[in-house]
Design an enzyme around this catalytic site. Structure first.
Site, PDB file in Angstrom:
ATOM      1  N   GLY A  62       2.271   2.455  10.805  1.00 26.75           N
ATOM      2  CA  GLY A  62       3.217   3.559  10.643  1.00 26.75           C
ATOM      3  C   GLY A  62       3.882   3.989  11.936  1.00 26.75           C
ATOM      4  N   GLY A  86       2.762  -1.023   4.344  1.00 24.21           N
ATOM      5  CA  GLY A  86       2.774   0.400   3.989  1.00 24.21           C
ATOM      6  C   GLY A  86       4.199   0.881   3.791  1.00 24.21           C
ATOM      7  N   GLY A  87       4.757   1.519   4.813  1.00 30.76           N
ATOM      8  CA  GLY A  87       6.081   2.149   4.726  1.00 30.76           C
ATOM      9  C   GLY A  87       7.149   1.284   4.062  1.00 30.76           C
ATOM     10  N   ASN A 130       0.877  -1.178   0.000  1.00 27.94           N
ATOM     11  CA  ASN A 130       0.000   0.000   0.000  1.00 27.94           C
ATOM     12  C   ASN A 130       0.912   1.225   0.000  1.00 27.94           C
ATOM     13  OD1 ASN A 130      -1.784   2.048   0.510  1.00 27.94           O
ATOM     14  ND2 ASN A 130      -2.346   1.370   2.576  1.00 27.94           N
ATOM     15  N   TRP A 131       1.080   1.804  -1.175  1.00 33.17           N
ATOM     16  CA  TRP A 131       2.000   2.948  -1.288  1.00 33.17           C
ATOM     17  C   TRP A 131       1.400   4.225  -0.681  1.00 33.17           C
ATOM     18  CZ3 TRP A 131       4.274   2.596  -6.999  1.00 33.17           C
ATOM     19  CH2 TRP A 131       5.162   1.522  -7.043  1.00 33.17           C
ATOM     20  N   LYS A 132       0.123   4.195  -0.354  1.00 35.68           N
ATOM     21  CA  LYS A 132      -0.571   5.396   0.154  1.00 35.68           C
ATOM     22  C   LYS A 132      -0.325   6.560  -0.826  1.00 35.68           C
ATOM     23  CE  LYS A 132      -0.281   3.388   4.691  1.00 35.68           C
ATOM     24  NZ  LYS A 132      -0.249   3.537   6.133  1.00 35.68           N
ATOM     25  N   GLU A 141      -6.996   4.702   7.725  1.00 35.42           N
ATOM     26  CA  GLU A 141      -6.846   6.136   7.382  1.00 35.42           C
ATOM     27  C   GLU A 141      -8.108   6.657   6.695  1.00 35.42           C
ATOM     28  OE1 GLU A 141      -3.082   5.719   5.367  1.00 35.42           O
ATOM     29  OE2 GLU A 141      -2.176   5.193   7.298  1.00 35.42           O
ATOM     30  N   HIS A 178      -9.552   1.011   4.865  1.00 36.28           N
ATOM     31  CA  HIS A 178      -8.277   1.260   5.536  1.00 36.28           C
ATOM     32  C   HIS A 178      -8.527   2.218   6.702  1.00 36.28           C
ATOM     33  CE1 HIS A 178      -4.267   2.677   6.400  1.00 36.28           C
ATOM     34  NE2 HIS A 178      -3.836   1.554   5.856  1.00 36.28           N
ATOM     35  N   GLU A 235      -5.392  -4.969  10.699  1.00 34.51           N
ATOM     36  CA  GLU A 235      -4.415  -3.896  10.887  1.00 34.51           C
ATOM     37  C   GLU A 235      -4.723  -3.143  12.184  1.00 34.51           C
ATOM     38  OE1 GLU A 235      -2.399  -2.765   6.970  1.00 34.51           O
ATOM     39  OE2 GLU A 235      -4.164  -1.512   7.156  1.00 34.51           O
ATOM     40  N   SER A 276       3.326  -1.896  10.442  1.00 35.08           N
ATOM     41  CA  SER A 276       4.784  -1.895  10.658  1.00 35.08           C
ATOM     42  C   SER A 276       5.450  -3.236  10.317  1.00 35.08           C
ATOM     43  CB  SER A 276       5.127  -1.461  12.078  1.00 35.08           C
ATOM     44  OG  SER A 276       4.681  -0.129  12.301  1.00 35.08           O
TER      45      SER A 276
END
Ligand code: PGA
Length: 244
Positions: free
Chosen positions: A171, A227-228, A9-11, A95, A93, A165, A206
Site C-alpha cells: 500500500g 491489494g489496492g 485481496n479487497w481488504k 495487517e 497477512h 509481501e 504495490s
C-alpha cells in the site's frame, strides 16, 4: 510447471454494488491465468456465484479462525467458508500480524485449520523496512516459515500457496525490484524442501499493471497477491493478463 495465479485481496473495501459492478467490468473469459478474488466475508456468496462453473476462477477469504466451532464470538471457521464454496484463504497477512497481534504460531495453526478442512492457505510472509535495513530479511522469513513447518508434514506445503509481501511495499507505492523479489522467492522455494518446485509463490506489495510483467518474468515469481490495484477491475484484469 506451475500455473500462474493472481489473487485479489479487497481488504475491508467495497460493498454489494461494488462487487456486482466489478464483475460486470472484469471479463473473465478473456483471462487465462488462474484468478482468486478474496472479498470481505459478507460478499463471499456473491463472488462464489460468479465463480460457479468457471474452471480458472475461485473465491477466497482474507482470514479464518484456527478453531473449528464453539464459543468464539466474531470468528469464522474453515467449514463455514467451504459452505460458501471458498477454495482459498489468506493467512498471516501483515495487517493481521501487526494490527491484530497474530503471531507466527497462531498463523501456523490457521494454516493447518485451513488445510485440514480442504482449503488452500495463502501464507503471507515478509519483512518490515527496519528488518530489511538490518539485513534480516531472510532470517525473518525463515522464522515465519519455520512456525508452519514445525507443525506440518513437509510435503503438506504442496497444498498451499506462499505470498512474499515485503511489509514496506504494501500500500505504499514502493515495490521490491524484480531482482530483490526474485532473490527472496528463490530462498523461500528452497525452504519449502522437496515439494518447493510445485508450490506457487506469489509476490505482493504495490503490484500494478505497470510493474507486473517485470515481476512475473522472474523464474520464481508465479503470480501476485494484489491489494489496492485489485479494486479496479480493468487494472486487475491487466495484471492477470501479464501473468499468462
Ligand atoms: P497492495 O496490497 O497491493 O495495496 O500493496 C497488497 C496486500 O496487502 O496483499
Amino acid at each position: 510447471m506451475r500455473i500462474p495465479l493472481v489473487a485479489a485481496n479487497w481488504k475491508m473495501n467495497g460493498n454489494k454494488a461494488f462487487a456486482e459492478r466489478f464483475f460486470s467490468d472484469f471479463d473473465l473469459q478473456a483471462i487465462a491465468a488462474h484468478v482468486v478474488v478474496c472479498p470481505p466475508f459478507p460478499y463471499i456468496p456473491l463472488v462464489s456465484q460468479v465463480a460457479e462453473d468457471r474452471e480458472r476462477f475461485s473465491v477466497g477469504a482474507q482470514n479464518l479462525s484456527q478453531e473449528s466451532s464453539g464459543a468464539y464470538t466474531g470468528e469464522i471457521s474453515a467449514e463455514m467458508l467451504l459452505d460458501w464454496n471458498a477454495r482459498y484463504v489468506i493467512v498471516g497477512h501483515s495487517e493481521r500480524r501487526s494490527l491484530y497481534g497474530e503471531t507466527s504460531e497462531l498463523v501456523a495453526k490457521k494454516f493447518v485449520a485451513a488445510q485440514q478442512a480442504g482449503l488452500i492457505p495463502i501464507l503471507c510472509v515478509g519483512e518490515t523496512l527496519q528488518e530489511r535495513e538490518q539485513e534480516r530479511t531472510l532470517e525473518v522469513i525463515a522464522n515465519q516459515l519455520k512456525a508452519v513447518r514445525d507443525i506440518i508434514e513437509s510435503d503438506t506445503w504442496k497444498h498451499s500457496v506462499v505470498a512474499y509481501e515485503p511489509v514496506w511495499a504494501i500500500g505504499t507505492g514502493k515495490t521490491a525490484t524484480p531482482e530483490e523479489a526474485q532473490d527472496v522467492h528463490q530462498f523461500i522455494r528452497g525452504e519449502l524442501g522437496n515439494v518447493g518446485e510445485q508450490v506457487q509463490i506469489l509476490y505482493g506489495g504495490s503490484v500494478k499493471s505497470a510493474n507486473a510483467s517485470a515481476l512475473f518474468a522472474q523464474a520464481d515469481i508465479d503470480g501476485a497477491l494484489v491489494g489496492g490495484a485489485s479494486l479496479d477491475a480493468k487494472e486487475f484484469a491487466a495484471i492477470c493478463r501479464a501473468a499468462e
